[in-house]
Write an enzyme that holds these catalytic residues in place. Sequence first.
Site, PDB file in Angstrom:
ATOM      1  N   ARG A  16       0.787  -1.132   0.165  1.00 29.12           N
ATOM      2  CA  ARG A  16      -0.014  -0.026   0.008  1.00 29.12           C
ATOM      3  C   ARG A  16       0.684   1.290   0.014  1.00 29.12           C
ATOM      4  O   ARG A  16       0.337   2.440  -0.279  1.00 29.12           O
ATOM      5  CB  ARG A  16      -0.919   0.130   1.196  1.00 29.12           C
ATOM      6  N   THR A  80       2.896 -13.911  10.190  1.00 30.62           N
ATOM      7  CA  THR A  80       3.572 -13.320  11.276  1.00 30.62           C
ATOM      8  C   THR A  80       4.270 -14.660  12.101  1.00 30.62           C
ATOM      9  O   THR A  80       5.510 -14.303  12.593  1.00 30.62           O
ATOM     10  CB  THR A  80       2.832 -12.507  12.272  1.00 30.62           C
ATOM     11  N   GLU A 153      -8.585 -12.239  14.318  1.00 26.11           N
ATOM     12  CA  GLU A 153      -8.207 -11.153  13.175  1.00 26.11           C
ATOM     13  C   GLU A 153      -9.599 -10.879  12.564  1.00 26.11           C
ATOM     14  O   GLU A 153     -10.627 -11.392  12.662  1.00 26.11           O
ATOM     15  CB  GLU A 153      -7.363 -11.941  11.911  1.00 26.11           C
ATOM     16  N   ASN A 375      40.205  40.488   5.108  1.00 25.72           N
ATOM     17  CA  ASN A 375      38.771  40.802   4.384  1.00 25.72           C
ATOM     18  C   ASN A 375      38.761  40.134   2.971  1.00 25.72           C
ATOM     19  O   ASN A 375      39.823  40.593   2.021  1.00 25.72           O
ATOM     20  CB  ASN A 375      38.604  42.074   4.330  1.00 25.72           C
ATOM     21  N   SER A 404      38.242  43.504  -4.610  1.00 22.73           N
ATOM     22  CA  SER A 404      37.098  42.719  -5.132  1.00 22.73           C
ATOM     23  C   SER A 404      37.408  41.889  -6.560  1.00 22.73           C
ATOM     24  O   SER A 404      38.676  42.520  -6.999  1.00 22.73           O
ATOM     25  CB  SER A 404      35.960  43.831  -5.636  1.00 22.73           C
TER      26      SER A 404
HETATM   27  C1  UD1 Z   1      -0.920  -8.113  12.630  1.00 26.20           C
HETATM   28  C2  UD1 Z   1      -1.861  -8.991  13.771  1.00 26.20           C
HETATM   29  C3  UD1 Z   1      -3.130  -8.108  14.351  1.00 26.20           C
HETATM   30  C4  UD1 Z   1      -2.637  -6.890  14.845  1.00 26.20           C
HETATM   31  C5  UD1 Z   1      -1.754  -5.885  14.044  1.00 26.20           C
HETATM   32  C6  UD1 Z   1      -1.210  -4.816  14.491  1.00 26.20           C
HETATM   33  C7  UD1 Z   1      -1.342 -11.237  13.132  1.00 26.20           C
HETATM   34  C8  UD1 Z   1      -1.943 -12.396  12.421  1.00 26.20           C
HETATM   35  N1  UD1 Z   1      -2.217 -10.282  13.160  1.00 26.20           N
HETATM   36  O1  UD1 Z   1      -1.990  -8.131  11.663  1.00 26.20           O
HETATM   37  O2  UD1 Z   1      -3.514  -9.094  15.334  1.00 26.20           O
HETATM   38  O3  UD1 Z   1      -3.655  -6.049  15.398  1.00 26.20           O
HETATM   39  O4  UD1 Z   1      -0.647  -7.025  13.373  1.00 26.20           O
HETATM   40  O5  UD1 Z   1      -0.423  -4.121  13.511  1.00 26.20           O
HETATM   41  O6  UD1 Z   1      -0.222 -11.421  13.652  1.00 26.20           O
HETATM   42  N2  UD1 Z   1       5.463  -9.848   8.405  1.00 26.20           N
HETATM   43  C9  UD1 Z   1       6.325 -10.353   7.958  1.00 26.20           C
HETATM   44  N3  UD1 Z   1       6.217 -11.739   7.708  1.00 26.20           N
HETATM   45  C10 UD1 Z   1       5.050 -12.085   7.069  1.00 26.20           C
HETATM   46  C11 UD1 Z   1       3.874 -11.247   7.565  1.00 26.20           C
HETATM   47  C12 UD1 Z   1       4.075 -10.157   8.227  1.00 26.20           C
HETATM   48  O7  UD1 Z   1       7.803  -9.979   8.560  1.00 26.20           O
HETATM   49  O8  UD1 Z   1       4.759 -13.226   6.493  1.00 26.20           O
HETATM   50  C13 UD1 Z   1       5.438  -8.561   9.370  1.00 26.20           C
HETATM   51  C14 UD1 Z   1       4.850  -7.298   8.395  1.00 26.20           C
HETATM   52  O9  UD1 Z   1       6.016  -6.674   7.857  1.00 26.20           O
HETATM   53  C15 UD1 Z   1       4.374  -6.124   9.293  1.00 26.20           C
HETATM   54  C16 UD1 Z   1       4.130  -7.155  10.751  1.00 26.20           C
HETATM   55  O10 UD1 Z   1       4.740  -8.394  10.239  1.00 26.20           O
HETATM   56  O11 UD1 Z   1       5.584  -5.502   9.944  1.00 26.20           O
HETATM   57  C17 UD1 Z   1       2.572  -7.380  10.550  1.00 26.20           C
HETATM   58  O12 UD1 Z   1       2.236  -7.810   9.583  1.00 26.20           O
HETATM   59  P1  UD1 Z   1       0.795  -7.499   8.911  1.00 26.20           P
HETATM   60  O13 UD1 Z   1       0.881  -8.266   7.852  1.00 26.20           O
HETATM   61  O14 UD1 Z   1       0.912  -5.931   8.834  1.00 26.20           O
HETATM   62  O15 UD1 Z   1      -0.281  -7.943   9.797  1.00 26.20           O
HETATM   63  P2  UD1 Z   1      -1.613  -7.289  10.295  1.00 26.20           P
HETATM   64  O16 UD1 Z   1      -2.528  -8.029   9.295  1.00 26.20           O
HETATM   65  O17 UD1 Z   1      -1.413  -5.721  10.318  1.00 26.20           O
END
Ligand code: UD1
Length: 471
Positions: A16, A80, A153, A375, A404
């Site tokens: 995004r 995550t 979620e 100067n 100058s």
């Molecule tokens: C996640 C949480 C959600 C929380 C929110 C807060 C989970 C399943 N959900 O959702 O409960 O309210 O964060 O911001 O954890 N990332 C990786 N590898 C991956 C996926 C994500 O490194 O495979 C990193 C992303 O870069 C990001 C962070 O993990 O910095 C969170 O991932 P994102 O996809 O933004 O999770 P949300 O859907 O926002």
Amino acid sequence: MIRWTSVILAGGKGTRMKSPLPKVLHPVAGLPLVSRVIASVKGAGCQENRVVVGYGESLVRQVIEPQGAFCYVQKEQLGTADAVKSAGYDTLKGFVLILNGDHPLIKAEDLKELMARFEKGSAALAVVTVKLKKPGNYGRIIRHKGEVQAIVEAKDASAATLKVNEVNTGIYLTRGEILQELLPKIKNQNTKGEYYLTDLIELCRQKKYTVEGYEAHKRVSFGVNSQAELATATGLIYRRKLLQLMDEGVLIIDPNCTYIEDTVKIGSGSVIYPGCFLRGNTSIGSFSVIEPHCFITSCEIHESVQIRMGSHLEKSVVKSRAIVGPYARLRPETVLEDEVQVGNFVELKKTLMKKGAKAAHLTYLGDAEIGESTNIGCGTITCNYAADRKKYKTLIGNNVFVGSDCQFVAPISIGDGAVIGSGSTITKDVPAKALAVARGRQFVKENYQPKTAHENASSAENIAEKTEQKE
Ligand code: UD1
Ligand code: MG
């Protein structure tokens, strides 16, 4: 001693943001998102910091490694929980703090408080929550008699669950052995088909391990997902810094149009006019004035200095009571000692101007040393770059008067107290107290009547030659 390791999740692409730069490298008030998070975890006392990187690994590595953080690559963004697994989870010892790499407003104090609470408590896992009026896409916290039962979620939630306003900030505190035991058990049976870290909560409950929810300040939940959110975070961080400076007695004329990075130090009684950017390791003493629209990067500015409107300063030192600008440019390695004056349209590079020296207008001094009280006249140029593509030095002594429109062809040295006549191109060294003039002589032919244009030019040459011979 209690050992803390942070695991910073930064594997996502940041679609995004619609920018080719990896999301976590987008700057927030001068510092990349992920660098802010690393600074906070370090400030809170995490001894080891691991960053999970996916998209743009080599770029992210260049930013985080100099901060002492370690890079772990997540090959595919499977969620995550998989991200934490990618951070060498089987080698995690002691306490572990997990957080997102795109939450730039978290302060070290926020984390310190949470870590202290976790150390004192007996929970196996703590999840950090906030209450939001509009909980949006955040995971919802499900409690029963105060205890956290699950995180659902938004995409997987029922209409009733979506109404819950306590949400998951994505910050967790736990221990290495809990992750080693439970992470392999997480499955990807959900709407997104991802391995959710939030499933840890239910797994803990099955094992009868205590899970706590720590409510924190709203700022910890602020994540950056779009350029608009990036600008909001940037604005908030600048505002935070300006409030701190005003609290310390710095006069900020208009906090809505002043941009001071949090690394900058300013003494009380100094005035910062609108439109200024003060960046990097800049420090400014007391009672200095920075007029509108100055762009100052990593400069040491002492007390009672005036930097006048529209000046651009980089990695330079400006000592007490010096005046710079308006519209001056100090390039790196310039040093202006006390009471030096550098005026409009003057550019300096790698130049030392000693106490009380002046270059008031339209001048370029590069690779030069200008002595005390010397100067430099309007339009002076040091010719520091030679045809052999090397840079040479111009050394001008104390109390020299440069008229100058002079050029100094470096390498060259001018002794103390010398006088250089206006319009001179100086190619040979000038001893102390000498006068040097190096310019075409003026001749005057009285009652001169030009005939044709050609005759005019050739007769002018003849007259000049004859005049010289006579003299
Ligand atoms: C996640 C949480 C959600 C929380 C929110 C807060 C989970 C399943 N959900 O959702 O409960 O309210 O964060 O911001 O954890 N990332 C990786 N590898 C991956 C996926 C994500 O490194 O495979 C990193 C992303 O870069 C990001 C962070 O993990 O910095 C969170 O991932 P994102 O996809 O933004 O999770 P949300 O859907 O926002
Ligand atoms: Mg997110």
